[in-house]
Scaffold this active site. Structure first.
Site, short mmCIF file in Angstrom:
data_model
loop_
_atom_site.label_atom_id
_atom_site.label_comp_id
_atom_site.label_asym_id
_atom_site.label_seq_id
_atom_site.Cartn_x
_atom_site.Cartn_y
_atom_site.Cartn_z
N LYS A 54 7.19 -1.84 -1.90
CA LYS A 54 7.83 -0.89 -2.79
C LYS A 54 7.46 0.53 -2.41
O LYS A 54 8.11 1.50 -2.81
CB LYS A 54 7.36 -1.11 -4.24
N GLY A 55 6.37 0.68 -1.64
CA GLY A 55 5.75 2.00 -1.45
C GLY A 55 6.65 3.07 -0.86
O GLY A 55 6.49 4.25 -1.14
N GLU A 110 8.00 3.63 6.18
CA GLU A 110 6.80 3.17 5.44
C GLU A 110 6.20 4.31 4.63
O GLU A 110 6.41 5.49 4.95
CB GLU A 110 5.75 2.69 6.45
N ASP A 111 5.44 3.95 3.62
CA ASP A 111 4.72 4.96 2.83
C ASP A 111 3.49 5.46 3.59
O ASP A 111 3.27 6.65 3.74
CB ASP A 111 4.33 4.42 1.45
N ASP A 114 -2.20 2.44 7.63
CA ASP A 114 -3.65 2.44 7.47
C ASP A 114 -4.24 1.69 8.68
O ASP A 114 -4.34 2.26 9.76
CB ASP A 114 -3.93 1.77 6.12
N LYS A 142 -2.84 7.48 8.20
CA LYS A 142 -4.29 7.53 7.97
C LYS A 142 -4.94 6.88 9.18
O LYS A 142 -5.17 5.67 9.21
CB LYS A 142 -4.62 6.76 6.68
N PHE A 164 -8.59 7.07 -0.57
CA PHE A 164 -7.56 6.29 -1.24
C PHE A 164 -6.56 7.23 -1.90
O PHE A 164 -6.93 8.05 -2.72
CB PHE A 164 -8.14 5.31 -2.26
N ASP A 171 0.58 3.39 -4.64
CA ASP A 171 0.03 2.92 -5.91
C ASP A 171 -1.44 2.54 -5.81
O ASP A 171 -1.98 2.35 -4.72
CB ASP A 171 0.80 1.69 -6.38
N ARG A 177 2.87 5.31 -8.79
CA ARG A 177 3.96 5.49 -7.82
C ARG A 177 4.86 6.66 -8.22
O ARG A 177 5.52 7.27 -7.37
CB ARG A 177 4.82 4.22 -7.74
P1 IMP Z 1 -2.14 -1.59 6.74
O1 IMP Z 1 -1.71 -2.97 7.16
O2 IMP Z 1 -3.63 -1.51 6.57
O3 IMP Z 1 -1.63 -0.49 7.65
O4 IMP Z 1 -1.59 -1.44 5.28
C1 IMP Z 1 -0.69 -0.51 4.93
C2 IMP Z 1 -0.34 -0.74 3.49
O5 IMP Z 1 -1.51 -0.72 2.66
C3 IMP Z 1 0.52 0.41 3.03
O6 IMP Z 1 1.89 0.12 3.21
C4 IMP Z 1 0.13 0.53 1.59
O7 IMP Z 1 0.91 -0.33 0.80
C5 IMP Z 1 -1.31 0.09 1.54
N1 IMP Z 1 -2.24 1.25 1.60
C6 IMP Z 1 -3.02 1.64 2.63
N2 IMP Z 1 -3.73 2.73 2.34
C7 IMP Z 1 -3.39 3.07 1.07
C8 IMP Z 1 -3.77 4.14 0.18
O8 IMP Z 1 -4.58 5.05 0.49
N3 IMP Z 1 -3.19 4.15 -1.05
C9 IMP Z 1 -2.28 3.22 -1.45
N4 IMP Z 1 -1.89 2.20 -0.65
C10 IMP Z 1 -2.43 2.13 0.60
MG MG Z 2 3.35 -0.41 1.90
#
Ligand code: IMP
Ligand code: MG
Length: 191
Positions: A54-55, A110-111, A114, A142, A164, A171, A177
Site C-alpha cells: 500500500k505504501g 515504491e515508497d 531499505d 535508505k 524509521f 506506515d 500513511r
Molecule cells: P526492504 O525489502 O527492506 O527493502 O523493504 C522495503 C519495505 O519495508 C518498504 O516497501 C516499506 O514497506 C518497509 N519499510 C522499510 N523502511 C521503512 C520505514 O522507515 N518506514 C516504513 N516502512 C519501511
Molecule cells: Mg512497501
C-alpha cells in the site's frame, strides 16, 4: 476551544513524536522534477506505472500527475516475510497485476527501498513476463541497511538516513500513511 488548550493540544499531523524531514512543498517540488525527467525519457514509449501497495499509493498519485504522457497504471500488493523485523527476501504476491506487461515499458513505483530484498524479488518475478523494459522509481532510498547492493534504482525522490520514517504513504503498523509530509519517528516504542 480556549487559546490555552489550542496551544497545548496536538493532532495526528502535529504529533510531537514526529520530526518532519520533508514538508509538502519540498515533496511537490521534487516530484515535479521526477515527472519532467520521466516525461522526457518515456516519450514514444508504452509506459505503465506499477505501484506497490500500500505504501506507494500517495507517491503514485502525485507522480503520475507530474508525467505529461499517454500512459497507464497498475498495482501489485506483496507481503515480505519478516523474521522479526528483518526482511527475509521471501515475497508473497497478495495481488497481482490486472493486465499483462508484455512489450510495455514498466516503472515499478515504491515508497521506500531499505534492504532491497522485497524489490529485488519483485523484479525477478516481473522480469519473466516479457516487458520491453523495467525501471525502478522509489520515493525514498535508505541505502545504509541495503543488502541487495546490486539493485539499481533509476528514479529517487530523496536519499534518507537510517531512521524509521512515516507519512506520505509510509506506515508504522498501519498508522501515519495519511500524513502529508515525511517524518522520522523520535521514539519508535511510542509510535
Ligand atoms: P526492504 O525489502 O527492506 O527493502 O523493504 C522495503 C519495505 O519495508 C518498504 O516497501 C516499506 O514497506 C518497509 N519499510 C522499510 N523502511 C521503512 C520505514 O522507515 N518506514 C516504513 N516502512 C519501511
Ligand atoms: Mg512497501
Amino acid at each position: 476551544m480556549s487559546a490555552e488548550s489550542a496551544s497545548t493540544d496536538t493532532t495526528e499531523f502535529t504529533n510531537q513524536n514526529l520530526e518532519v524531514l520533508y514538508d509538502e512543498s519540498q515533496i511537490r517540488d521534487r516530484i515535479v522534477d521526477l515527472g519532467k525527467q520521466i516525461t522526457a525519457e518515456y516519450r514514444d514509449r508504452d509506459l505503465v506505472l506499477v505501484g506497490v501497495l500500500k505504501g506507494s499509493c500517495v507517491f503514485m498519485a502525485d507522480l503520475m500527475r507530474a508525467i505529461d504522457l499517454q500512459m497507464t497504471i497498475d498495482f501489485m500488493a506483496v507481503s515480505s516475510y519478516k523474521d522479526g523485523t528483518v526482511s527475509t527476501g521471501d515475497v508473497e504476491i497478495l495481488k497481482d497485476l490486472s493486465n499483462p506487461i508484455r512489450q510495455k515499458d514498466v516503472i515499478v513505483v515504491e515508497d521506500i527501498v531499505d534492504t532491497g530484498l522485497t524489490l529485488s524479488r519483485l523484479l525477478e518475478i516481473l522480469s519473466s513476463r516479457g516487458a520491453n523494459s523495467i525501471k525502478l522509481a522509489t520515493f525514498l532510498d535508505k541505502p545504509e541497511p541495503r543488502i541487495k547492493t546490486e539493485l539499481k534504482i533509476d528514479y529517487t525522490g530523496f536519499v534518507v538516513p537510517n531512521r524509521f520514517l512515516v507519512g506520505y504513504g509510509l506506515d508504522a503498523a498501519g498508522r501515519y500513511r495519511n500524513l502529508p509530509f515525511i517524518a522520522a519517528v523520535r521514539d519508535p516504542s511510542a509510535a
